[in-house]
Design a protein around this motif. Structure first.
Motif, PDB file in Angstrom:
ATOM      1  N   MET A 107      38.550  36.686  44.332  1.00 20.99           N
ATOM      2  CA  MET A 107      39.791  36.348  44.764  1.00 20.99           C
ATOM      3  C   MET A 107      41.015  37.294  44.072  1.00 20.99           C
ATOM      4  O   MET A 107      42.045  37.515  44.545  1.00 20.99           O
ATOM      5  N   ASP A 108      40.908  37.581  42.737  1.00 18.23           N
ATOM      6  CA  ASP A 108      41.900  38.170  41.858  1.00 18.23           C
ATOM      7  C   ASP A 108      41.727  39.641  42.360  1.00 18.23           C
ATOM      8  O   ASP A 108      43.070  40.062  42.653  1.00 18.23           O
ATOM      9  N   LEU A 109      40.518  40.311  42.940  1.00 23.78           N
ATOM     10  CA  LEU A 109      40.813  41.802  43.257  1.00 23.78           C
ATOM     11  C   LEU A 109      41.411  41.618  44.705  1.00 23.78           C
ATOM     12  O   LEU A 109      42.042  42.433  45.232  1.00 23.78           O
ATOM     13  N   PHE A 110      40.920  40.647  45.443  1.00 23.02           N
ATOM     14  CA  PHE A 110      41.336  40.571  46.945  1.00 23.02           C
ATOM     15  C   PHE A 110      42.887  40.261  46.843  1.00 23.02           C
ATOM     16  O   PHE A 110      43.654  40.781  47.744  1.00 23.02           O
ATOM     17  N   SER A 111      43.570  39.821  45.895  1.00 26.28           N
ATOM     18  CA  SER A 111      45.016  39.581  45.823  1.00 26.28           C
ATOM     19  C   SER A 111      45.540  40.775  45.794  1.00 26.28           C
ATOM     20  O   SER A 111      46.937  40.975  46.198  1.00 26.28           O
ATOM     21  N   ARG A 112      44.970  41.895  45.443  1.00 26.39           N
ATOM     22  CA  ARG A 112      45.614  43.541  45.311  1.00 26.39           C
ATOM     23  C   ARG A 112      45.059  44.046  46.467  1.00 26.39           C
ATOM     24  O   ARG A 112      45.216  45.478  46.292  1.00 26.39           O
ATOM     25  N   THR A 113      44.255  43.610  47.258  1.00 22.49           N
ATOM     26  CA  THR A 113      43.823  44.249  48.310  1.00 22.49           C
ATOM     27  C   THR A 113      44.809  44.593  49.416  1.00 22.49           C
ATOM     28  O   THR A 113      45.448  43.511  49.671  1.00 22.49           O
ATOM     29  N   GLU A 114      45.038  45.870  50.310  1.00 23.69           N
ATOM     30  CA  GLU A 114      45.840  45.964  51.046  1.00 23.69           C
ATOM     31  C   GLU A 114      45.373  46.163  52.366  1.00 23.69           C
ATOM     32  O   GLU A 114      44.033  46.693  52.330  1.00 23.69           O
ATOM     33  N   LEU A 115      45.816  45.619  53.565  1.00 23.18           N
ATOM     34  CA  LEU A 115      45.211  46.006  54.784  1.00 23.18           C
ATOM     35  C   LEU A 115      45.296  47.275  54.998  1.00 23.18           C
ATOM     36  O   LEU A 115      46.169  48.024  55.067  1.00 23.18           O
ATOM     37  N   ASP A 116      44.174  47.778  55.716  1.00 23.47           N
ATOM     38  CA  ASP A 116      43.769  49.088  55.802  1.00 23.47           C
ATOM     39  C   ASP A 116      44.883  49.460  57.253  1.00 23.47           C
ATOM     40  O   ASP A 116      44.818  48.917  58.181  1.00 23.47           O
TER      41      ASP A 116
END
Length: 116
Positions: A107-116
């Motif tokens: 969830m921490d990594l996903f918080s910095r994931t951006e929509l492609d």
């Protein structure tokens, strides 16, 4: 590590061998959908591209050694990573799966994931 044991360990990701490359893929919608649902309002659907974006953040932050060796070829219904380096891809998917199983970390990594 035996091949069967490896295939069990990475489930529901699956391993595909081609002539000069190997791939590891995931049919979307059957694993960890709650990750993407947490940001559904931002447009995340948990499709192959969303998984790829998440995997790229993982590589960037946790496993930069895979930047050169692992590439992606995802589509809407399937996440797909591939490489000419079989051992590198095996290491990548084992590490990525481990992170996916760690709710706090993913969830921490996903918080910095951006929509492609």
């Amino acid at each position: 590590m035996g091949t069967n044991n490896f295939k069990e360990q990475i489930k529901p990701f699956f391993w595909v061998e081609h002539e000069s490359t190997v791939s590891v893929c995931l049919n979307v919608g059957e694993y960890k959908t709650e990750i993407f649902q947490s940001r559904e309002d931002e447009g995340f659907e948990g499709n192959g591209y969303d998984w790829e974006s998440l995997a790229r953040v993982f590589i960037e932050e946790q496993a930069p050694n895979f930047v050169e060796s692992v590439d992606f070829d995802s589509e809407g219904s399937m996440f797909c990573a591939y490489s000419e380096d079989k051992e590198a891809l095996k290491e990548f998917i084992l590490q990525f799966k481990k992170v996916c199983e760690n709710e706090v970390l993913i969830m921490d990594l996903f918080s910095r994931t951006e929509l492609d």
